[in-house]
Write a protein that holds these residues in place. Structure first.
Motif, PDB file in Angstrom:
ATOM      1  N   VAL A   1       0.840  -1.193   0.000  1.00  0.00           N
ATOM      2  CA  VAL A   1       0.000   0.000   0.000  1.00  0.00           C
ATOM      3  C   VAL A   1       0.876   1.244   0.000  1.00  0.00           C
ATOM      4  N   ALA A   2       0.621   2.126  -0.983  1.00  0.00           N
ATOM      5  CA  ALA A   2       1.283   3.421  -0.998  1.00  0.00           C
ATOM      6  C   ALA A   2       0.240   4.449  -0.584  1.00  0.00           C
TER       7      ALA A   2
ATOM      8  N   PRO B   1      -1.184  -3.158   8.841  1.00  0.00           N
ATOM      9  CA  PRO B   1       0.218  -2.746   8.776  1.00  0.00           C
ATOM     10  C   PRO B   1       1.094  -3.514   9.758  1.00  0.00           C
ATOM     11  N   GLU B   2       2.364  -3.592   9.423  1.00  0.00           N
ATOM     12  CA  GLU B   2       3.282  -4.362  10.263  1.00  0.00           C
ATOM     13  C   GLU B   2       3.380  -3.787  11.670  1.00  0.00           C
ATOM     14  N   ASP B   3       3.376  -2.447  11.775  1.00  0.00           N
ATOM     15  CA  ASP B   3       3.487  -1.863  13.120  1.00  0.00           C
ATOM     16  C   ASP B   3       2.196  -2.021  13.924  1.00  0.00           C
ATOM     17  N   TRP B   4       1.171  -2.552  13.319  1.00  0.00           N
ATOM     18  CA  TRP B   4      -0.061  -2.870  14.048  1.00  0.00           C
ATOM     19  C   TRP B   4      -0.185  -4.385  14.229  1.00  0.00           C
ATOM     20  N   GLY B   5       0.894  -5.076  13.915  1.00  0.00           N
ATOM     21  CA  GLY B   5       0.906  -6.519  14.133  1.00  0.00           C
ATOM     22  C   GLY B   5       0.496  -7.336  12.912  1.00  0.00           C
TER      23      GLY B   5
ATOM     24  N   ILE C   1       2.631  -4.332   3.909  1.00  0.00           N
ATOM     25  CA  ILE C   1       3.586  -3.226   3.875  1.00  0.00           C
ATOM     26  C   ILE C   1       2.869  -1.943   3.474  1.00  0.00           C
ATOM     27  N   PHE C   2       3.012  -0.921   4.305  1.00  0.00           N
ATOM     28  CA  PHE C   2       2.470   0.405   4.002  1.00  0.00           C
ATOM     29  C   PHE C   2       3.640   1.377   3.847  1.00  0.00           C
ATOM     30  N   VAL C   3       3.600   2.215   2.827  1.00  0.00           N
ATOM     31  CA  VAL C   3       4.604   3.262   2.690  1.00  0.00           C
ATOM     32  C   VAL C   3       3.861   4.571   2.480  1.00  0.00           C
TER      33      VAL C   3
END
Ligand code: GDP
Length: 482
Positions: free
Chosen positions: A187-188, A213-217, A221-223
């Protein structure tokens, strides 16, 4: 035209042993590698309730003959890592085009070459010596059109979502298309420069689609990027390369090239111009190639910076000239042994195409007869009668003859004892007749021919049934028109 017992069994999805048993029952002792001719294969297929697709059948064999599928350099030890092929998707106005442009102008190599970039439908960029190929017709229409042709060109989808707008209908469509194709999504989150930007809202909304997202477990990949200000574009490319590593994308560059057409057009000066994406092997100047009904030799190869290339390996998009026409986007292309082979395959496809077209135009079936009778353009119903015994053939002939009226005549153009054979079908095709079979079946060859020519074959066990069918069809003329 041959196919092995094993291959035929595989295509019908049955055990080779069952096929061998059936052949034994018919009196031939064969092994799994025994070649079967077309007639035998078609007959066997019918016995296992499979219709033989003549087109695919011949096509595979021809491609094999010209060495496409049996390339000697086909060897897993030749596999090498290849660049990922990326498609950018997302809702309208979320910045797909802007992102494609931004990525391209950021590319250092493009800057160094200083050439004028041109749109050829795809381009590649380099980051730390590693390449990424972008298909630059954004949106899922192109993606879906290619998939509809069986072309799986995309390895990774970059889903663009505007941070000030969030998930919209086409965002969902893009997600569904990617998931259906089994292609991973990065995801961009775009337009983060905008005052109303809320990347967290986008992340929140996407959790609904199991994209966390990874930081939400999660593992998506979000950028966060800005196509306008060229923010974080390098991280996006890094993430694409990371995802590509996970996918372990590989291809064998040491064989004849094959791949797909990205787009094609007719250039006034250069003739047909096609952008191809090489998926396997290496394409070189002078290679004979075939794509659909088009063939030729690669005359020139040009990349999106206008550089002339001598060869193009896996994942490399190049514009080629030298084809006889413009193939459709998504059409596969193959490099073949020599130009004759290319011409043969193309010619074969052309013939099949023409036959199919002819069939659909000359077709008359009993079902259509009613309509044609009403339109008044059929005054005669021509039939061919085939039966198991002379008695039944005569009986049918007599009974049907009595159905003739002033408005519509029934004409038996041919009747005989025996199975329905190819010459019955060609007669029917030539005279717009239908074939009635009583306690007989069409031979496989006749069946295939009837399919091609669009000839209606009707099989009956009871004379009464046939008479009813014909009577009903002819009734169209007799029924009052309101
Ligand atoms: P597409 O329809 O998805 O291809 O979207 P476009 O690339 O045509 O962009 C739509 C509009 O959004 C254009 O007016 C762009 O200038 C604008 N736009 C695209 N990316 C950004 C961005 O990162 N920031 C801002 N502020 N505007 C952007």
């Amino acid at each position: 035209d041959v196919i092995t017992v094993g291959e035929l069994a595989k295509r019908m999805g049955i055990k080779a042993n069952d096929l061998i048993k059936e052949l034994m029952r018919q009196g031939s002792m064969v092994t799994i590698n025994h070649p079967l001719d077309y007639e035998t294969a078609a007959l066997l297929a019918t016995e296992f309730n499979h219709e033989v697709e003549n087109v695919a059948f011949d096509e595979d064999i021809i491609l094999e003959d010209v060495g496409i599928e049996s390339d000697a350099s086909e060897d897993s030890s030749n596999l090498q890592t290849r660049p990922p092929v990326v498609t950018i998707m997302g809702h309208v106005d979320h910045g797909k085009t802007s992102l494609l442009d931004a990525i391209r102008t950021t590319d250092v190599t493009a800057g160094e070459a200083g050439g004028i970039t041109q749109h050829i439908g795809a381009y590649d960029v380099e980051l730390d010596g590693r390449k990424i190929t972008f298909l630059d017709t954004p949106g899922h229409e192109a993606f879906t059109a290619m998939r509809a042709r069986g072309a799986e060109a995309t390895d990774i989808v970059v889903l663009v979502v505007a941070a000030d707008d969030g998930v919209m209908p086409q965002t969902k469509e893009a997600i569904n298309h990617s998931k259906a194709a089994g292609v991973p999504i990065i995801v961009a989150v775009n337009k983060i420069d905008k005052p109303g930007a809320d990347p967290n809202r986008v992340k929140q909304e996407l959790t609904e689609f199991e994209m966390v997202p990874e930081d939400w477990g999660g593992d998506t990949i979000f950028v966060e990027v800005s196509a306008k200000e060229h923010t974080n574009l390098e991280s996006l490319l890094e993430m694409i390369l990371l995802q590509a590593e996970v996918l372990e994308l590989q291809a064998n560059p040491i064989k004849r090239a094959k791949g797909i057409i990205v787009e094609a057009r007719l250039d006034k000066g250069r003739g047909p111009v096609a952008t191809v994406l090489v998926q396997e092997g290496t394409l070189r100047i002078g290679d004979p190639i075939v794509s659909g009904v088009n063939f030729g030799r690669v005359r020139t190869m040009t990349d999106d910076r206008g550089c002339q290339l001598e060869e193009a390996g896996p994942s490399c998009p190049v514009e080629v000239t030298g084809l006889s026409g413009t193939p459709d986007a998504g059409e596969p292309f193959h490099a073949v042994e020599n130009e004759k082979a290319a011409k043969d395959v193309a010619g074969h496809r052309q013939r099949k195409l023409r036959e199919a077209e002819l069939a659909s135009s000359s077709k008359i079936s009993l079902d259509q007869l009613y309509a044609r009778l009403q339109e008044g353009d059929v005054k005669e119903l021509k039939v061919i009668i085939k039966g198991d015994v002379q008695g039944s053939v005569e009986a049918v002939k007599d009974t049907l003859g009595k159905l003739s009226t002033d408005a519509c005549r029934l004409v038996v153009i041919h009747s005989a004892v025996g199975g329905i054979i190819e010459s019955d079908v060609s007669l029917a095709a030539a005279s717009d007749a239908i074939i009635l079979g009583f306690n007989v079946r069409p031979e496989p060859k006749a069946n295939a021919q009837a399919d091609l020519d669009g000839v209606d074959i009707r099989l009956y066990n009871i004379i009464y049934d046939a008479v009813e069918d014909i009577r009903n069809a002819m009734e169209g003329l007799l029924a009052p028109i309101f």
